[in-house]
Scaffold this motif. Structure first.
Motif, mmCIF file in Angstrom:
data_model
loop_
_atom_site.group_PDB
_atom_site.id
_atom_site.type_symbol
_atom_site.label_atom_id
_atom_site.label_comp_id
_atom_site.label_asym_id
_atom_site.label_seq_id
_atom_site.Cartn_x
_atom_site.Cartn_y
_atom_site.Cartn_z
ATOM 1 N N PRO A 1 0.783 -1.075 -0.020
ATOM 2 C CA PRO A 1 0.141 -0.084 -0.065
ATOM 3 C C PRO A 1 0.509 1.183 0.332
ATOM 4 C CG PRO A 1 -0.932 -1.148 1.652
ATOM 5 C CD PRO A 1 0.648 -2.086 0.754
ATOM 6 N N PRO A 2 0.409 1.896 -0.342
ATOM 7 C CA PRO A 2 1.159 3.844 -0.751
ATOM 8 C C PRO A 2 1.820 4.283 0.663
ATOM 9 C CG PRO A 2 -1.591 3.784 -2.056
ATOM 10 C CD PRO A 2 -0.822 2.733 -1.155
ATOM 11 N N ASP A 3 1.176 3.492 1.981
ATOM 12 C CA ASP A 3 1.693 3.867 3.576
ATOM 13 C C ASP A 3 2.670 3.494 3.381
ATOM 14 O OD1 ASP A 3 0.444 1.922 3.824
ATOM 15 O OD2 ASP A 3 -0.933 2.194 5.335
ATOM 16 N N GLY A 4 3.202 2.739 3.166
ATOM 17 C CA GLY A 4 4.423 1.889 3.103
ATOM 18 C C GLY A 4 4.290 0.867 3.846
ATOM 19 N N GLY A 5 3.149 0.200 4.428
ATOM 20 C CA GLY A 5 2.561 -0.747 5.085
ATOM 21 C C GLY A 5 2.335 -2.558 4.058
ATOM 22 N N VAL A 6 2.533 -4.045 5.020
ATOM 23 C CA VAL A 6 2.393 -4.455 4.039
ATOM 24 C C VAL A 6 0.893 -4.750 4.626
ATOM 25 C CG1 VAL A 6 3.712 -6.692 3.885
ATOM 26 C CG2 VAL A 6 4.980 -4.461 3.747
ATOM 27 N N LEU A 7 0.348 -5.633 3.268
ATOM 28 C CA LEU A 7 -0.764 -6.009 3.514
ATOM 29 C C LEU A 7 -0.475 -8.064 3.440
ATOM 30 C CD1 LEU A 7 -3.839 -6.812 3.695
ATOM 31 C CD2 LEU A 7 -4.205 -6.318 0.721
ATOM 32 N N LEU A 8 -0.975 -8.530 4.843
ATOM 33 C CA LEU A 8 -0.352 -9.764 4.958
ATOM 34 C C LEU A 8 -1.544 -10.609 4.419
ATOM 35 C CD1 LEU A 8 0.891 -12.872 4.644
ATOM 36 C CD2 LEU A 8 0.834 -12.191 7.682
ATOM 37 N N ALA A 9 -1.985 -11.097 3.053
ATOM 38 C CA ALA A 9 -3.908 -12.078 3.177
ATOM 39 C C ALA A 9 -3.674 -13.463 2.341
ATOM 40 C CB ALA A 9 -5.189 -11.136 2.511
ATOM 41 N N ALA A 27 6.181 -9.728 8.728
ATOM 42 C CA ALA A 27 6.863 -8.860 9.279
ATOM 43 C C ALA A 27 8.397 -8.005 9.427
ATOM 44 C CB ALA A 27 6.628 -8.576 10.896
ATOM 45 N N ALA A 28 9.134 -9.212 9.357
ATOM 46 C CA ALA A 28 10.656 -7.866 9.176
ATOM 47 C C ALA A 28 11.443 -8.161 7.656
ATOM 48 C CB ALA A 28 12.136 -10.227 9.713
ATOM 49 N N LEU A 29 9.912 -8.209 6.992
ATOM 50 C CA LEU A 29 10.715 -7.604 5.576
ATOM 51 C C LEU A 29 10.259 -4.957 5.530
ATOM 52 C CD1 LEU A 29 8.526 -9.613 3.076
ATOM 53 C CD2 LEU A 29 10.608 -9.603 3.738
ATOM 54 N N VAL A 30 9.439 -5.675 6.836
ATOM 55 C CA VAL A 30 9.341 -4.263 7.546
ATOM 56 C C VAL A 30 9.595 -3.362 8.536
ATOM 57 C CG1 VAL A 30 7.577 -3.305 5.363
ATOM 58 C CG2 VAL A 30 6.911 -4.187 7.125
ATOM 59 N N PRO A 31 10.719 -3.534 9.233
ATOM 60 C CA PRO A 31 11.479 -3.131 10.197
ATOM 61 C C PRO A 31 10.551 -1.612 10.786
ATOM 62 C CG PRO A 31 13.589 -3.910 8.362
ATOM 63 C CD PRO A 31 12.118 -3.077 7.810
ATOM 64 N N GLY A 32 9.832 -1.352 11.484
ATOM 65 C CA GLY A 32 9.261 -0.370 11.890
ATOM 66 C C GLY A 32 8.641 -0.428 10.794
ATOM 67 N N GLY A 33 8.017 -0.593 10.767
ATOM 68 C CA GLY A 33 6.275 -0.794 9.400
ATOM 69 C C GLY A 33 5.060 -1.469 9.966
ATOM 70 N N ARG A 34 4.308 -0.859 9.512
ATOM 71 C CA ARG A 34 3.078 -1.920 9.158
ATOM 72 C C ARG A 34 2.660 -3.002 9.233
ATOM 73 N NH1 ARG A 34 -1.235 0.864 8.035
ATOM 74 N NH2 ARG A 34 -3.668 -0.529 8.512
ATOM 75 N N VAL A 35 2.328 -3.874 9.631
ATOM 76 C CA VAL A 35 1.732 -5.460 8.668
ATOM 77 C C VAL A 35 -0.037 -5.344 8.813
ATOM 78 C CG1 VAL A 35 2.028 -7.347 8.113
ATOM 79 C CG2 VAL A 35 3.858 -6.001 9.238
ATOM 80 N N ARG A 36 -0.508 -5.257 7.943
ATOM 81 C CA ARG A 36 -1.920 -4.882 7.949
ATOM 82 C C ARG A 36 -2.171 -7.106 8.358
ATOM 83 N NH1 ARG A 36 -6.176 -2.686 4.344
ATOM 84 N NH2 ARG A 36 -8.311 -3.451 5.310
#
Length: 187
Positions: A1-9, A27-36
């Protein structure tokens, strides 16, 4: 997503340990980022991730539109599973064939001492109760075979889904939760 997070579905895992490892890896793919996370109640991943989620699981069961081009061929492939369910539940077929009618056609599965025989397709059958069978609207057959409600739940929601020998057919067609790979995310 554009907000820099990752969507796991559409995630699937063999057990809860594998599901937790999958979530850690993503979660390790985006350190400090958001996983939805989009989860489905009743799945291994949903059970394993409950402690990490910020919401309650959805009450609505997910359903998909599924087409069955050859009902007899599918039922024939499912015979070993149906036999396993039948014997595990201790449901007694009472010496009668298993009959499932989609009203425009019906499917008879002979019950033999060693398992279920080959599926025999017949013509229209409007009253499957008369032969101790089950009636299932053709558009509800996929939900019966693969859906989260089973015969018991579907028969409460749909008047065109019913069975004469409820114990037998509830054992054959229980509620199922499964991940279906699709392009439609459940959120």
């Amino acid at each position: 997503p554009p907000d820099g997070g990752v969507l796991l579905a559409e995630a699937a895992a063999r057990d809860e340990a594998a599901a937790r490892e999958l979530l850690r890896g993503v979660a390790a793919l985006v350190p400090g980022g958001r996983v939805r996370v989009v989860d489905r109640a009743g799945t291994v991943t949903a059970a394993a991730w409950q402690e990490f989620l910020e919401h309650e699981p959805r009450e609505q069961a997910e359903q998909y539109y599924v087409r069955i081009p050859d009902v007899a061929a599918l039922l024939d492939l499912l015979r070993p599973l149906l036999w396993q369910r039948l014997t595990a539940a201790g449901a007694d077929p009472g010496g009668r064939d298993i009959v499932v009618s989609t009203f425009g056609a019906h499917y008879r599965i002979p019950v033999l001492p060693e398992g279920l025989g080959a599926v025999v397709t017949g013509g229209p059958m409007q009253g499957p109760r008369a032969v101790a069978g089950a009636g299932v609207a053709p558009d509800q057959l996929p939900a019966l075979l693969f859906g989260p409600h089973g015969l018991k739940g579907l028969s409460r929601m749909r008047p065109d889904v019913y069975a004469a020998r409820q114990e037998l057919f509830h054992a054959l067609f229980p509620p199922l939760t499964a991940d279906v790979l699709s392009f439609y995310l459940p959120y």
